[in-house]
Design an enzyme around this catalytic site. Structure first.
Site, PDB file in Angstrom:
ATOM      1  N   TYR A 156       0.836  -1.204   0.000  1.00  0.00           N
ATOM      2  CA  TYR A 156       0.000   0.000   0.000  1.00  0.00           C
ATOM      3  C   TYR A 156       0.869   1.253   0.000  1.00  0.00           C
ATOM      4  O   TYR A 156       0.652   2.188  -0.786  1.00  0.00           O
ATOM      5  CB  TYR A 156      -0.912  -0.024   1.229  1.00  0.00           C
ATOM      6  CG  TYR A 156      -1.651   1.252   1.528  1.00  0.00           C
ATOM      7  CD1 TYR A 156      -2.847   1.550   0.884  1.00  0.00           C
ATOM      8  CD2 TYR A 156      -1.171   2.156   2.480  1.00  0.00           C
ATOM      9  CE1 TYR A 156      -3.544   2.714   1.175  1.00  0.00           C
ATOM     10  CE2 TYR A 156      -1.851   3.324   2.774  1.00  0.00           C
ATOM     11  CZ  TYR A 156      -3.036   3.602   2.120  1.00  0.00           C
ATOM     12  OH  TYR A 156      -3.724   4.752   2.401  1.00  0.00           O
ATOM     13  N   LYS A 160       1.079   4.074  -2.966  1.00  0.00           N
ATOM     14  CA  LYS A 160       0.747   5.470  -2.702  1.00  0.00           C
ATOM     15  C   LYS A 160       1.922   6.389  -3.029  1.00  0.00           C
ATOM     16  O   LYS A 160       1.727   7.532  -3.483  1.00  0.00           O
ATOM     17  CB  LYS A 160       0.321   5.649  -1.240  1.00  0.00           C
ATOM     18  CG  LYS A 160      -1.045   5.062  -0.917  1.00  0.00           C
ATOM     19  CD  LYS A 160      -2.170   5.752  -1.664  1.00  0.00           C
ATOM     20  CE  LYS A 160      -3.539   5.332  -1.170  1.00  0.00           C
ATOM     21  NZ  LYS A 160      -4.643   5.980  -1.911  1.00  0.00           N
TER      22      LYS A 160
END
Length: 264
Positions: A156, A160
């Protein structure tokens, strides 16, 4: 003459799409834009638990090319244009335990959801924004792009970070063509998804939810303001950035983290 703004109706006539808009921060953003007078479309895989007849729902899995194509097609078919795109969809469902427990599938799923979904939607909507020489795109990134939590959200955080880099590059390309692109980087937001993540960490580490929460706080270095953000606080920032009041802002990442990032 100084320009005057009607904050309560400043988005009147605008068509806005908020991804992941059925709950949590996405829902708060959608309702904030609705209050400002926009026609607001929300999209997610599942219907809202608490439907709002004023939020137009499109069911789609944006982690797939077919899902993004469906949304682009339906928005243009029903509304003819899009003025505001808030790429809010994101999240992590990977297990705790560091890099060794992560599979290719874990990595691919995180990248599809957190990076490629917004890339595909941008590609679908940008040409018409450029044609009309107006539009705003918001990418919801995360402070984990700079402060990754390796134990539980490594894919994640990497996705990002890619989204933040892509957002800046895209803004440089399309700003001369009339489209503003910005990113908003929240810290810890107290949502249902955040609570579930604490439960997963607790389960994988054989600890309590309270201990898992404290562990995450320690890994972040603490939150100086003393609490996680409320979804409505992030929504208020997004509401300003998409408004005419922010017409000179583009290419910037706005951090909203209660002071978590320990840099100046």
């Amino acid at each position: 003459m100084e320009q005057q703004f009607n904050f309560n109706n400043e988005l009147s006539g605008k068509i806005a799409l908020v991804t992941g808009g059925t709950k949590g921060t996405g829902r708060a953003i959608a309702e904030r834009l609705l209050q400002a007078g926009a026609t607001v479309i929300i999209t997610a895989r599942n219907e809202p638990e608490a439907p709002n007849k004023d939020l137009h729902f499109i069911s789609a899995d944006l982690s797939t090319p077919e899902g993004t194509q469906k949304v682009v097609r339906e928005v243009f078919s029903q509304y003819g244009k899009l003025d505001i795109l808030v790429n809010n969809l994101g999240g992590s469902e990977t297990p705790g335990g560091g890099f060794a427990v992560l599979t290719d599938e874990d990595w691919e799923k995180s990248i599809q959801t957190n990076l490629l979904a917004p890339v595909r939607l941008d590609r679908g909507f940008l040409p018409r924004m450029i044609d009309q020489r107006s539009g705003v795109i918001i990418h919801i990134t995360s402070i984990q792009s700079k402060l990754p939590l390796y134990d539980s959200t490594l894919p994640y955080a990497a996705a990002k970070a890619g989204l933040a880099n892509y957002s800046k590059s895209l803004s440089n390309e399309v700003a001369p063509k009339g489209v503003r692109v910005l990113s908003v980087s929240p810290g810890w937001i107290m949502t249902t998804a955040a609570a579930k993540m604490m439960e997963r960490i607790a389960q994988s580490s054989n600890s309590t939810v309270e201990e898992a929460t404290e562990k995450v706080l320690q890994s972040l270095g603490g939150i100086p303001i003393g609490r996680p953000a409320k979804p409505e606080e992030v929504a208020e920032l997004v509401g300003f950035l998409v408004s005419p009041r922010a017409s000179y802002l583009t290419g910037t990442e706005y951090v909203i983290d209660g002071g978590t990032i320990p840099t100046i």
